[in-house]
Design a protein around this motif. Structure first.
Motif: not given
Lengths: 112, 117
Positions: A43, A88, A99-100, A102-103, B35, B43, B45, B91
C-alpha cells in the motif's frame, strides 16, 4: 464490524473525469488515512487528515473529513489511467487502540 | 531512502509446516505493524510493536501465530502448523510515531504472498 467502510465498492470512469470515494466509520478517531494499492501488494500512503482538520489537498487529491457525520471523502481530479487501483481508508481510532482499521476498499478503474 | 522490505516475496508451503516471514522497517521508525490481506479483502491487523513497549497482539488469529522484533528493528512473523486458511498476503508497515499517543502515517512493504497447499 469494520471501522472504515468505503463506498462505492467499485468505480469505473473515463480519463479526465473526477473520481469520488467515500468512507464511513463508527467511533471517534485521531486521524483518518487514505491508501492506494496496486495489484494486491504494498500500500502507498496518500493523505493523513487529523480529527481537527476538515480538508486537505495533495496534488490532484482532495480529502475532506466530517467528524459529525463520521465520514470522509477522497476526490481524484482529472483522473489518469495510472490512477487505476484499489483505494482504502483507514482510521486511527481513539480509546487505546493501537492499529489502523481498514475498510474493504474501492476498486477504481480509469479507462483511456 | 530505503523503504520497508519484506522477505520472501512469495512462499509456498505444505499444510502443517511452520513458516517465518521477515520485515525490515524503515530505519528510525519506532513502530512496526503486521497485517494480513486475503484475496480481494481489506487489511486485517495482526500485531503492533511500539518502541520497547509490550506488543499489541490483539489481532493474532490463533496461538499458532507469533511475532518478535529484535533490537527494535527487524521483525519476524512465525506461523506454526500452517493451515490453508492462512493463505494470504502478509504486509508489514512501519511508522515514525515520535510523539506520544500520536500515530503517523504507515509505510508498507511489498508483502509476502503465502500459499498453503
Amino acid at each position: 464490524s469494520q471501522q472504515g467502510e468505503e463506498d462505492p465498492q467499485a468505480l469505473s470512469i473515463q480519463e479526465g473525469e473526477n473520481a469520488t470515494m467515500n468512507c464511513s466509520y463508527k467511533t471517534s478517531i485521531n486521524n483518518l488515512q487514505w491508501y492506494r494499492q496496486n495489484s494486491g501488494r504494498g500500500l502507498v500512503h496518500l493523505i493523513l487528515i487529523r480529527s481537527n482538520e476538515r480538508e486537505k489537498h495533495s496534488g490532484r487529491l482532495r480529502v475532506t473529513l466530517d467528524t459529525s457525520k463520521k465520514s470522509s471523502s477522497l476526490l481524484i481530479t482529472a483522473s489518469r489511467a495510472a490512477d487505476t487501483a484499489s483505494y482504502f481508508c483507514a482510521t486511527d481510532a481513539r480509546g487505546g487502540y493501537n492499529k489502523l482499521i481498514f475498510g474493504a476498499g474501492t476498486r477504481l478503474a480509469v479507462h483511456p | 531512502g530505503a523503504g520497508v522490505s519484506q522477505s520472501p516475496s512469495n512462499k509456498v508451503t505444505e499444510k502443517g509446516k511452520d513458516v517465518e516471514l521477515r520485515c525490515d522497517p524503515i530505519s528510525g521508525h519506532t513502530a512496526l505493524y503486521w497485517y494480513r490481506q486475503s484475496l480481494g479483502q481489506g487489511l486485517e491487523f495482526l500485531i503492533y510493536f511500539q518502541g520497547n513497549s509490550a506488543p499489541d497482539k490483539s489481532g493474532l488469529p490463533s496461538d499458532r501465530f507469533s511475532a518478535e522484533r529484535t533490537g527494535g528493528s527487524v521483525s519476524t512473523l512465525t506461523i506454526q502448523r500452517t493451515q490453508q486458511e492462512d493463505s494470504a498476503v502478509y504486509l508489514c508497515a512501519s511508522s515514525l510515531n515520535r510523539r506520544p499517543l500520536v500515530r503517523d502515517e504507515q509505510y508498507f512493504g511489498p508483502g509476502t504472498r503465502l500459499t498453503v497447499t
